[in-house]
Design an enzyme around this catalytic site. Structure first.
Site, mmCIF file in Angstrom:
data_model
loop_
_atom_site.group_PDB
_atom_site.id
_atom_site.type_symbol
_atom_site.label_atom_id
_atom_site.label_comp_id
_atom_site.label_asym_id
_atom_site.label_seq_id
_atom_site.Cartn_x
_atom_site.Cartn_y
_atom_site.Cartn_z
ATOM 1 N N HIS A 109 7.657 -15.442 -4.776
ATOM 2 C CA HIS A 109 8.491 -15.303 -3.585
ATOM 3 C C HIS A 109 7.700 -15.261 -2.289
ATOM 4 O O HIS A 109 8.216 -15.661 -1.247
ATOM 5 C CB HIS A 109 9.330 -14.025 -3.669
ATOM 6 C CG HIS A 109 10.436 -14.118 -4.663
ATOM 7 N ND1 HIS A 109 11.413 -13.159 -4.752
ATOM 8 C CD2 HIS A 109 10.722 -15.029 -5.624
ATOM 9 C CE1 HIS A 109 12.264 -13.477 -5.714
ATOM 10 N NE2 HIS A 109 11.861 -14.606 -6.259
ATOM 11 N N ASN A 110 6.479 -14.734 -2.321
ATOM 12 C CA ASN A 110 5.719 -14.520 -1.086
ATOM 13 C C ASN A 110 4.515 -15.422 -0.940
ATOM 14 O O ASN A 110 3.835 -15.356 0.074
ATOM 15 C CB ASN A 110 5.279 -13.053 -0.999
ATOM 16 C CG ASN A 110 6.460 -12.123 -1.090
ATOM 17 O OD1 ASN A 110 6.606 -11.385 -2.044
ATOM 18 N ND2 ASN A 110 7.344 -12.175 -0.106
ATOM 19 N N HIS A 129 -16.204 1.450 -4.147
ATOM 20 C CA HIS A 129 -16.809 2.095 -5.311
ATOM 21 C C HIS A 129 -15.794 2.350 -6.430
ATOM 22 O O HIS A 129 -16.128 2.238 -7.592
ATOM 23 C CB HIS A 129 -17.490 3.409 -4.908
ATOM 24 C CG HIS A 129 -16.563 4.368 -4.243
ATOM 25 N ND1 HIS A 129 -16.254 4.276 -2.903
ATOM 26 C CD2 HIS A 129 -15.862 5.415 -4.730
ATOM 27 C CE1 HIS A 129 -15.398 5.235 -2.592
ATOM 28 N NE2 HIS A 129 -15.145 5.940 -3.680
ATOM 29 N N GLY A 154 -9.244 2.594 -4.900
ATOM 30 C CA GLY A 154 -8.642 3.664 -5.687
ATOM 31 C C GLY A 154 -7.151 3.445 -5.855
ATOM 32 O O GLY A 154 -6.622 3.461 -6.964
ATOM 33 N N GLU A 212 -7.232 -1.420 0.850
ATOM 34 C CA GLU A 212 -7.792 -2.749 0.613
ATOM 35 C C GLU A 212 -6.780 -3.833 0.983
ATOM 36 O O GLU A 212 -7.142 -4.852 1.573
ATOM 37 C CB GLU A 212 -8.237 -2.866 -0.850
ATOM 38 C CG GLU A 212 -9.383 -1.930 -1.202
ATOM 39 C CD GLU A 212 -9.003 -0.450 -1.321
ATOM 40 O OE1 GLU A 212 -9.915 0.398 -1.209
ATOM 41 O OE2 GLU A 212 -7.817 -0.125 -1.519
#
Length: 171
Positions: free
Chosen positions: A103-104, A9, A71, A76
Site C-alpha cells: 500500500h505504501n 548497538h 531497540g 531509526e
C-alpha cells in the site's frame, strides 16, 4: 536486489546475522554501520546513510531497499524518513511488513531488535522484500500527495493548516 542496512548497538547482532541470510538469498548487502558494538553509539547517521544509499541506487535505476534496526525501531524510522524520497515504515508483524510495500511502496523498513526474535525478523524482511507495490490508483495518489508535501509544503486540492504551516520551515 541491493539491500542497505543501518542500525545501532541494539540491532547490531541482527544486522550481522541478517547480512548472511540476505547474501544467501542472492541479495547484495551494503552495511552502513556500525562496525563494532558501542552501547553509546548514535543511530541517526547509520540509518540516514542507509536511506541515502537506497535513494542513490533507485535514482540510478538499481533495484534497492533498506532495513534499519534499533531497540524499538522508532528512532531509526524517524531518522530514515528525514531523507528526501524515503518512505520508511515501522514493521512489527507480517501484515505491516506486507502492507508497507503493497500500500505504501515503502523503500525502507525499521524493526525493533529488542521486540522480536531473529526468526520473526527474517520472516518480516522476506515478506517486505517479496511483496510488490499494488500500484492501485488510491495508493499511488496518496504516495504522490506525501511526495508533493515533502517537496512543496502543500497538497493541491487538499487543505493544509496555514497557521501551523507558517511555523514550519522548508529546505
Amino acid at each position: 536486489m541491493r539491500i542497505h542496512l543501518g542500525t545501532d548497538h541494539a540491532g547490531l547482532e541482527f544486522s550481522t546475522d541478517l547480512q548472511h541470510h540476505l547474501a544467501d538469498a542472492g541479495h547484495e548487502v551494503i552495511d552502513h554501520g556500525p562496525d563494532d558494538y558501542d552501547a553509546l553509539d548514535d543511530y541517526p547517521s547509520f540509518c540516514i546513510n542507509a536511506a541515502l544509499g537506497v535513494i542513490r541506487d533507485q535514482a540510478a535505476g538499481v533495484e534497492a531497499l533498506g532495513i534499519v534496526f534499533g531497540g524499538s525501531g522508532n528512532g531509526e524510522q524517524i531518522a530514515a524518513n528525514k531523507v528526501h524520497g524515503i518512505r520508511a515504515a515501522l514493521v512489527w508483524n507480517m501484515a505491516t511488513a506486507e502492507l508497507a510495500r503493497e500500500h505504501n511502496d515503502a523503500n525502507v523498513i525499521a524493526i525493533g531488535a529488542r521486540q522480536h526474535s531473529f526468526a520473526e525478523v527474517v520472516k518480516f524482511i522476506d515478506a517486505f522484500l517479496t511483496t510488490p507495490f499494488s500500484g492501485e490508483e488510491r495508493h499511488s495518489r496518496r504516495i504522490a500527495q506525501i511526495a508533493e508535501y515533502e517537496t512543496t509544503g502543500a497538497i493541491v486540492g487538499h487543505p493544509i493548516d496555514p497557521a501551523a504551516q507558517a511555523e514550519v520551515r522548508y529546505a
